[in-house]
Design a protein around this motif. Structure first.
Motif, PDB file in Angstrom:
ATOM      1  N   LYS A  39     -45.596 -15.514  -9.337  1.00  0.00           N
ATOM      2  CA  LYS A  39     -44.720 -16.530  -9.919  1.00  0.00           C
ATOM      3  C   LYS A  39     -43.267 -16.075  -9.817  1.00  0.00           C
ATOM      4  N   ILE A  40     -42.383 -17.038  -9.556  1.00  0.00           N
ATOM      5  CA  ILE A  40     -40.966 -16.717  -9.406  1.00  0.00           C
ATOM      6  C   ILE A  40     -40.225 -17.059 -10.693  1.00  0.00           C
ATOM      7  N   HIS A  41     -39.509 -16.077 -11.234  1.00  0.00           N
ATOM      8  CA  HIS A  41     -38.686 -16.317 -12.418  1.00  0.00           C
ATOM      9  C   HIS A  41     -37.385 -16.977 -11.990  1.00  0.00           C
ATOM     10  N   LYS A  42     -37.079 -18.113 -12.597  1.00  0.00           N
ATOM     11  CA  LYS A  42     -35.819 -18.782 -12.293  1.00  0.00           C
ATOM     12  C   LYS A  42     -34.826 -18.520 -13.420  1.00  0.00           C
ATOM     13  N   ALA A  43     -33.573 -18.359 -13.059  1.00  0.00           N
ATOM     14  CA  ALA A  43     -32.521 -18.098 -14.045  1.00  0.00           C
ATOM     15  C   ALA A  43     -31.371 -19.069 -13.808  1.00  0.00           C
ATOM     16  N   ARG A  44     -30.407 -19.046 -14.725  1.00  0.00           N
ATOM     17  CA  ARG A  44     -29.250 -19.916 -14.575  1.00  0.00           C
ATOM     18  C   ARG A  44     -27.988 -19.064 -14.624  1.00  0.00           C
ATOM     19  N   MET A  45     -26.981 -19.504 -13.897  1.00  0.00           N
ATOM     20  CA  MET A  45     -25.700 -18.814 -13.926  1.00  0.00           C
ATOM     21  C   MET A  45     -24.588 -19.859 -13.958  1.00  0.00           C
ATOM     22  N   LEU A  46     -23.419 -19.422 -14.378  1.00  0.00           N
ATOM     23  CA  LEU A  46     -22.271 -20.311 -14.424  1.00  0.00           C
ATOM     24  C   LEU A  46     -21.586 -20.345 -13.064  1.00  0.00           C
ATOM     25  N   GLU A  47     -21.243 -21.541 -12.641  1.00  0.00           N
ATOM     26  CA  GLU A  47     -20.553 -21.740 -11.364  1.00  0.00           C
ATOM     27  C   GLU A  47     -19.233 -22.436 -11.662  1.00  0.00           C
ATOM     28  N   LYS A  48     -18.145 -21.935 -11.093  1.00  0.00           N
ATOM     29  CA  LYS A  48     -16.821 -22.466 -11.426  1.00  0.00           C
ATOM     30  C   LYS A  48     -16.673 -23.916 -10.970  1.00  0.00           C
ATOM     31  N   ASN A  49     -16.099 -24.743 -11.873  1.00  0.00           N
ATOM     32  CA  ASN A  49     -15.731 -26.125 -11.555  1.00  0.00           C
ATOM     33  C   ASN A  49     -14.218 -26.137 -11.360  1.00  0.00           C
ATOM     34  N   PRO A  50     -13.738 -26.245 -10.112  1.00  0.00           N
ATOM     35  CA  PRO A  50     -12.293 -26.068  -9.832  1.00  0.00           C
ATOM     36  C   PRO A  50     -11.378 -26.950 -10.668  1.00  0.00           C
ATOM     37  N   GLU A  51     -11.729 -28.241 -10.830  1.00  0.00           N
ATOM     38  CA  GLU A  51     -10.863 -29.159 -11.577  1.00  0.00           C
ATOM     39  C   GLU A  51     -10.777 -28.767 -13.050  1.00  0.00           C
ATOM     40  N   GLU A  52     -11.924 -28.457 -13.637  1.00  0.00           N
ATOM     41  CA  GLU A  52     -11.926 -28.054 -15.049  1.00  0.00           C
ATOM     42  C   GLU A  52     -11.276 -26.683 -15.228  1.00  0.00           C
ATOM     43  N   ALA A  53     -11.434 -25.806 -14.233  1.00  0.00           N
ATOM     44  CA  ALA A  53     -10.826 -24.466 -14.318  1.00  0.00           C
ATOM     45  C   ALA A  53      -9.307 -24.572 -14.395  1.00  0.00           C
ATOM     46  N   GLU A  54      -8.719 -25.575 -13.699  1.00  0.00           N
ATOM     47  CA  GLU A  54      -7.269 -25.785 -13.765  1.00  0.00           C
ATOM     48  C   GLU A  54      -6.853 -26.201 -15.174  1.00  0.00           C
ATOM     49  N   LEU A  55      -7.693 -27.015 -15.828  1.00  0.00           N
ATOM     50  CA  LEU A  55      -7.400 -27.422 -17.207  1.00  0.00           C
ATOM     51  C   LEU A  55      -7.420 -26.204 -18.132  1.00  0.00           C
ATOM     52  N   VAL A  56      -8.389 -25.312 -17.932  1.00  0.00           N
ATOM     53  CA  VAL A  56      -8.468 -24.096 -18.753  1.00  0.00           C
ATOM     54  C   VAL A  56      -7.210 -23.254 -18.562  1.00  0.00           C
ATOM     55  N   ARG A  57      -6.777 -23.091 -17.314  1.00  0.00           N
ATOM     56  CA  ARG A  57      -5.547 -22.308 -17.049  1.00  0.00           C
ATOM     57  C   ARG A  57      -4.347 -22.949 -17.731  1.00  0.00           C
ATOM     58  N   LEU A  58      -4.305 -24.312 -17.703  1.00  0.00           N
ATOM     59  CA  LEU A  58      -3.190 -25.016 -18.337  1.00  0.00           C
ATOM     60  C   LEU A  58      -3.186 -24.773 -19.841  1.00  0.00           C
ATOM     61  N   VAL A  59      -4.351 -24.803 -20.472  1.00  0.00           N
ATOM     62  CA  VAL A  59      -4.445 -24.574 -21.914  1.00  0.00           C
ATOM     63  C   VAL A  59      -3.900 -23.192 -22.266  1.00  0.00           C
ATOM     64  N   PHE A  60      -4.296 -22.170 -21.513  1.00  0.00           N
ATOM     65  CA  PHE A  60      -3.806 -20.809 -21.779  1.00  0.00           C
ATOM     66  C   PHE A  60      -2.296 -20.711 -21.538  1.00  0.00           C
ATOM     67  N   THR A  61      -1.814 -21.319 -20.440  1.00  0.00           N
ATOM     68  CA  THR A  61      -0.386 -21.253 -20.116  1.00  0.00           C
ATOM     69  C   THR A  61       0.457 -21.926 -21.194  1.00  0.00           C
ATOM     70  N   LYS A  62       0.035 -23.118 -21.616  1.00  0.00           N
ATOM     71  CA  LYS A  62       0.797 -23.858 -22.606  1.00  0.00           C
ATOM     72  C   LYS A  62       0.777 -23.173 -23.972  1.00  0.00           C
ATOM     73  N   PHE A  63      -0.340 -22.527 -24.310  1.00  0.00           N
ATOM     74  CA  PHE A  63      -0.389 -21.841 -25.601  1.00  0.00           C
ATOM     75  C   PHE A  63       0.576 -20.656 -25.620  1.00  0.00           C
ATOM     76  N   VAL A  64       0.630 -19.910 -24.524  1.00  0.00           N
ATOM     77  CA  VAL A  64       1.571 -18.783 -24.450  1.00  0.00           C
ATOM     78  C   VAL A  64       3.008 -19.300 -24.515  1.00  0.00           C
ATOM     79  N   GLU A  65       3.242 -20.464 -23.891  1.00  0.00           N
ATOM     80  CA  GLU A  65       4.588 -21.042 -23.863  1.00  0.00           C
ATOM     81  C   GLU A  65       4.990 -21.624 -25.221  1.00  0.00           C
ATOM     82  N   LEU A  66       4.074 -22.383 -25.859  1.00  0.00           N
ATOM     83  CA  LEU A  66       4.411 -23.116 -27.077  1.00  0.00           C
ATOM     84  C   LEU A  66       4.087 -22.364 -28.361  1.00  0.00           C
ATOM     85  N   ARG A  67       3.216 -21.361 -28.249  1.00  0.00           N
ATOM     86  CA  ARG A  67       2.847 -20.516 -29.397  1.00  0.00           C
ATOM     87  C   ARG A  67       2.186 -21.315 -30.534  1.00  0.00           C
TER      88      ARG A  67
END
Length: 564
Positions: A179-207
Motif C-alpha cells: 500500500k502507498i502512503h499518500k501525504a499532502r504538502m503546501l504548494e505556493k499560489n503566486p497571486e496569493e503569495a503577492e498579497l502576503v508580501r504586501l501585508v508584511f510590507t505595509k505593516f512594516v511601513e504603517l506600523r
C-alpha cells in the motif's frame, strides 16, 4: 427538611428494536429498583428516553433536557439501567457525574450496582474518575508523539491551507503489503503569495494592523474566499511562521523563543518555509486558543517560504511592541441594539461608539457608527451616525406600544390566529373526506374477501388477491395522510385563552421595560425585534415573525444626529 424533588429515569438504545435491553425493559427495571429502595410513587418519577441515539457523545435531546432540569433543581436522583446508557465515553460520564454532584443530584446504575449514596458506590465513582484522567493523559501523550513524528516529515496536515498556498497531494512511502502512503504538502499560489508580501510590507511601513486593514479594504484586496481582510485575518498572516523562509535569522529567533525545534542548523537552507505543530488548544464547544510558543513543535517544511527571515522576525518584534496598543472593539455598557442594528446603505453592523460627553439626563453619550465606514475611513460607506441614547429610547417606546390593540405585532398575532384556525378547519375537513374514502376502500376489500372465498382455487382468485393488495396499499396511504393532517391540527390550534395570554405578556413587558436593567432590556428587545436598519434618514424596524419588509416606525429628528 424532606427532599421533595422528583426522580429521573434515563434510558437509551442505539437502534429501534424491541429486543434485549429495550427502552421499556430499562425503564421497568429502574422503576422496580426505585420502588424497592425509596418511598416513591409513579407521580414522583420522570422518564427520559433516547432511542436511536449512540452513546459516543452526550448530544441527545432527552439527555440534554434531563440535565437542564437537574440544573434547575427538579431532581434528587438520576437512575439508569447501566453506566453506558449515560455514555460509552468515560470522560463524558465523569463530567456528567461531576455536574450532577454540583447540583446535589445523586446517581445510581442498577446493573452495575453503583449507588453514590453508599460508600462503595462513591468509591466506584472515584475509580471511574481515575481511569478517565488516565485515558486523557494517554491520549495527550499519543498526540505529542504524533506531533514529533510529523515534525520529522515537515508535511502539511491537511485542511484549509493558509493564504499564499494551495494543498497538493504527494506520493509517500510504500508499506510492506504494497500500500502507498499518500501525504499532502503546501504548494505556493503566486497571486496569493503577492498579497502576503504586501501585508508584511505595509505593516512594516504603517506600523499598525488597523491602518493595514484600511489600506487593503480601500484598495479592494480580498481573501481567498472573497471576503475583506479583517484585523484578525491580517494578524493571523503576520504571526504565522509558515511564511518565514528557513534562514539564519529565523533559526536564531526560534531558538531565542525556546521553541521545540526539530532538525539541525543545516536544514535551514534559505529556501523552504517553517512548519509549526501543536500550536493551538482545540476543545469541543470552545473557541480555539493559541499555546505558548515554547510548546510549539517546529520544523523546516517541504514548502517554499515567502517572507525572508529578517523581515518576518522584524514583524514579530513589532507585533510584540504593539501588543499593549492592540485594537479593542468600542464598547458601551448601556447600548441596547448591538448585533441588531445594521447600516441600510452597505449592510454592515452599526457599533456603539462611546464619547466623553454627557447629556442632560447625566448619561454618557454614545453613537451608532457603521463598521465599514469606520474601517474604510468613510471611503466605502458614508452613512451618518445616529445618536445611540435617543435611538435606544425610541426603540423601548416602540416595545411599549406593541401591547396596544392597533400595534403591528398585535395585528400580526390576530392574523396568525386567523390563519392557524383556518388551517385547523381545512385539516378537519380533509380528515373527514379521507376517513370517508377509507371506509369505502375497507367496504370494497370486505366484499373482495367474500368473493375470494366463493372463487376458491380458480384463475379469478389471483385477480381478486391483486385487487385486495391494491386496496390495502391505498388504505395505508390514506392513514398516513390522516395522521399528517392530525399533526398539523395539533400544531395549528390556538385558543382564545392562548391568544389573550400572549396579549397579556406583551402588555406586561410594556409596563415593566423601564424598570429593567440593561441586560434584561436587551433580552426583551430581542424577544420582539429581529432587525433594525438605519439609512441615514429613517429607522426601519423588523419584528419577529413579520414578513421580510420592514416598517418605517421611527424618523430621524435633528437632535438624533450626532455632532461630527
Amino acid at each position: 427538611m424532606p427532599d421533595n424533588r422528583k426522580y429521573a429515569i434515563y434510558s437509551r438504545k442505539s437502534k429501534f428494536t424491541g429486543k434485549g435491553e429495550s427502552i421499556e425493559n430499562q425503564i421497568e427495571i429502574c422503576r422496580r429498583a426505585l420502588k424497592s429502595k425509596y418511598d416513591v410513587v409513579d407521580e414522583d418519577i420522570v422518564e427520559f428516553e433516547d432511542e436511536g441515539f449512540s452513546g459516543g457523545n452526550t448530544k441527545r435531546p432527552k439527555f440534554q433536557e434531563m440535565m437542564e432540569r437537574c440544573r434547575n433543581g427538579e431532581f434528587q436522583l438520576v437512575i439508569c439501567y447501566r453506566l453506558d446508557r449515560i455514555s460509552r465515553n468515560t470522560s463524558d460520564f465523569v463530567n456528567t457525574y461531576e455536574e450532577l454532584k454540583e447540583h446535589s443530584v445523586c446517581f445510581r446504575s442498577v446493573s452495575d450496582n453503583i449507588d453514590d449514596t453508599s460508600p462503595m458506590g462513591r468509591a466506584m465513582m472515584m475509580i471511574s474518575s481515575v481511569f478517565a484522567q488516565l485515558e486523557r493523559d494517554i491520549i495527550a501523550e499519543r498526540i505529542t508523539d504524533n506531533m514529533h513524528e510529523l515534525a520529522k516529515s515537515g508535511r502539511w496536515l491537511g485542511g484549509n491551507p493558509p493564504t499564499g498556498y494551495r494543498s497538493a497531494e504527494t506520493v509517500g512511502s510504500m508499506t510492506v503489503d504494497g500500500k502507498i502512503h499518500k501525504a499532502r504538502m503546501l504548494e505556493k499560489n503566486p497571486e496569493e503569495a503577492e498579497l502576503v508580501r504586501l501585508v508584511f510590507t505595509k505593516f512594516v511601513e504603517l506600523r499598525s494592523i488597523t491602518k493595514v486593514e484600511t489600506y487593503l479594504l480601500n484598495n479592494d484586496f480580498k481573501s481567498k474566499k472573497g471576503n475583506t481582510l479583517s484585523r484578525f485575518a491580517i494578524k493571523t498572516i503576520l504571526k504565522n511562521p509558515v511564511y518565514a523562509i528557513a534562514d539564519e535569522d529565523t533559526w536564531v529567533y526560534l531558538n531565542e523563543k525556546d521553541m521545540q525545534l526539530y532538525g539541525s542548523h543545516d536544514d535551514f537552507d534559505g529556501i523552504h518555509g517553517i512548519m509549526a505543530y501543536n500550536k493551538t488548544i482545540q476543545k469541543k464547544g470552545r473557541s480555539m486558543k493559541q499555546k505558548a510558543p515554547s510548546e510549539w513543535i517546529v520544523a523546516v517544511g517541504k514548502h517554499e517560504g515567502i517572507i525572508e527571515g529578517k523581515r518576518w522576525v522584524e514583524v514579530q518584534h513589532l507585533l510584540e511592541k504593539n501588543r499593549d496598543k492592540a485594537y479593542r472593539k468600542p464598547k458601551s455598557n448601556t447600548a441596547l441594539l448591538s448585533g441588531l442594528l445594521f447600516c441600510a446603505c452597505c449592510g454592515s453592523f452599526m457599533r456603539p461608539k462611546l464619547s466623553s460627553r454627557v447629556n442632560k439626563q447625566g448619561e454618557k453619550v454614545y453613537d451608532y457608527l457603521c463598521e465599514l465606514k469606520e474601517r474604510s475611513h468613510g471611503l466605502k460607506c458614508d452613512n451618518k451616525r445616529i445618536n445611540g441614547n435617543e435611538l435606544d429610547r425610541q426603540i423601548c417606546d416602540e416595545i411599549k406600544h406593541l401591547g396596544e390593540d392597533d400595534s403591528e405585532l398585535m395585528k400580526l398575532l390576530r392574523n396568525s390566529q386567523k390563519s392557524l384556525n383556518e388551517t385547523f378547519a381545512d385539516s378537519q375537513a380533509e380528515i373527514d373526506r379521507l376517513t370517508e374514502k377509507k371506509k369505502q376502500y375497507e367496504a370494497e376489500r370486505t366484499n373482495l374477501v367474500k368473493a375470494l372465498t366463493l372463487a376458491g382455487d380458480t384463475m379469478a382468485s389471483e385477480d381478486i388477491i391483486s385487487q385486495i393488495n391494491d386496496l390495502h396499499t391505498k388504505t395505508s396511504e390514506l392513514e398516513r395522510q390522516i395522521s399528517e393532517h392530525r399533526r398539523l391540527m395539533e400544531n395549528s390550534d390556538i385558543t382564545d385563552e392562548q391568544y389573550q395570554s400572549l396579549a397579556d405578556m406583551l402588555s406586561s413587558f410594556a409596563k415593566t421595560i423601564d424598570t429593567l436593567d440593561v441586560m434584561k432590556k436587551r433580552d426583551v428587545i430581542r424577544c420582539f425585534v429581529r432587525r433594525v436598519e438605519w439609512d441615514g434618514e429613517n429607522i426601519h424596524l423588523y419584528l419577529m415573525g413579520a414578513e421580510s419588509g420592514g416598517t418605517d416606525v421611527l424618523h430621524s429628528e435633528p437632535e438624533c444626529e450626532c455632532s461630527k
